[in-house]
Design an enzyme around this catalytic site. Structure first.
Site, PDB file in Angstrom:
ATOM      1  N   HIS A   1      74.685 -18.574  -2.005  1.00  0.00           N
ATOM      2  CA  HIS A   1      75.388 -19.192  -1.092  1.00  0.00           C
ATOM      3  C   HIS A   1      74.862 -18.940   0.371  1.00  0.00           C
ATOM      4  CE1 HIS A   1      78.385 -20.135  -3.634  1.00  0.00           C
ATOM      5  NE2 HIS A   1      78.702 -18.726  -4.127  1.00  0.00           N
TER       6      HIS A   1
ATOM      7  N   HIS B   1      81.872 -13.526  -3.811  1.00  0.00           N
ATOM      8  CA  HIS B   1      82.446 -14.880  -3.887  1.00  0.00           C
ATOM      9  C   HIS B   1      82.722 -15.745  -3.090  1.00  0.00           C
ATOM     10  CE1 HIS B   1      84.418 -17.853  -6.431  1.00  0.00           C
ATOM     11  NE2 HIS B   1      85.567 -17.599  -5.758  1.00  0.00           N
TER      12      HIS B   1
END
Length: 152
Positions: free
Chosen positions: A36, A143
């Site tokens: 990410h 996450h």
């Protein structure tokens, strides 16, 4: 005598294999960063950005990851989200946090009809607040849960 050595060596071998297995495993925090974080660039409307990044970051090995978001902010700013507004995660867990301000992101979505090994993605640069799940010591993102429009 040989049996005595086996009794000692077998548990030692198992222990060594367990330690080696753990050393090679990517931590959840490192996986979050690999999947990410793209701090060194700004959001791009370049249509090949997602195709290149998804492949480069190993998200097209064995299957095409259907959706992924890259964050174009310094890692420390994303880590600081773990100390901002607490929200409930999509899965009902209570370890998610929403950024207090918008961040530059790029959403990557698998295009219709795209199949492994020819993974093709639609690239969508955006400015959104991000929601991340955090855990560990130090408390860090593990996450990417969602992105939401800034309501201000």
């Amino acid at each position: 005598m040989a049996l005595d050595k086996s009794v000692i060596l077998l548990p030692l071998l198992v222990l060594v294999l367990l330690v080696l297995g753990c050393l090679g495993r990517e931590s959840r925090a490192k996986k979050f960063q690999r999947q990410h974080m793209d701090s060194g660039s700004s959001p791009s409307s370049n249509s090949t950005y997602c195709n290149q990044m998804m492949k480069r970051r190993s998200m097209t090995h064995g299957r095409c990851k259907p959706v992924n978001t890259f964050v174009h902010e310094p890692l420390v700013d994303v880590q600081n989200v773990c100390f901002q507004e607490k929200v409930t995660c999509k899965n009902g867990q209570t370890n998610c946090f929403k950024s207090k301000s918008s961040m530059h992101i790029t959403d990557c979505r698998l295009t219709n009809g795209s199949r492994y090994p020819n993974c093709a993605y639609r690239t969508s640069p955006k400015e959104r607040r991000i929601i991340v799940a955090c855990e560990g010591s130090p408390y860090v993102p593990v996450h990417f849960d969602a992105s939401v429009e800034d309501s201000t």
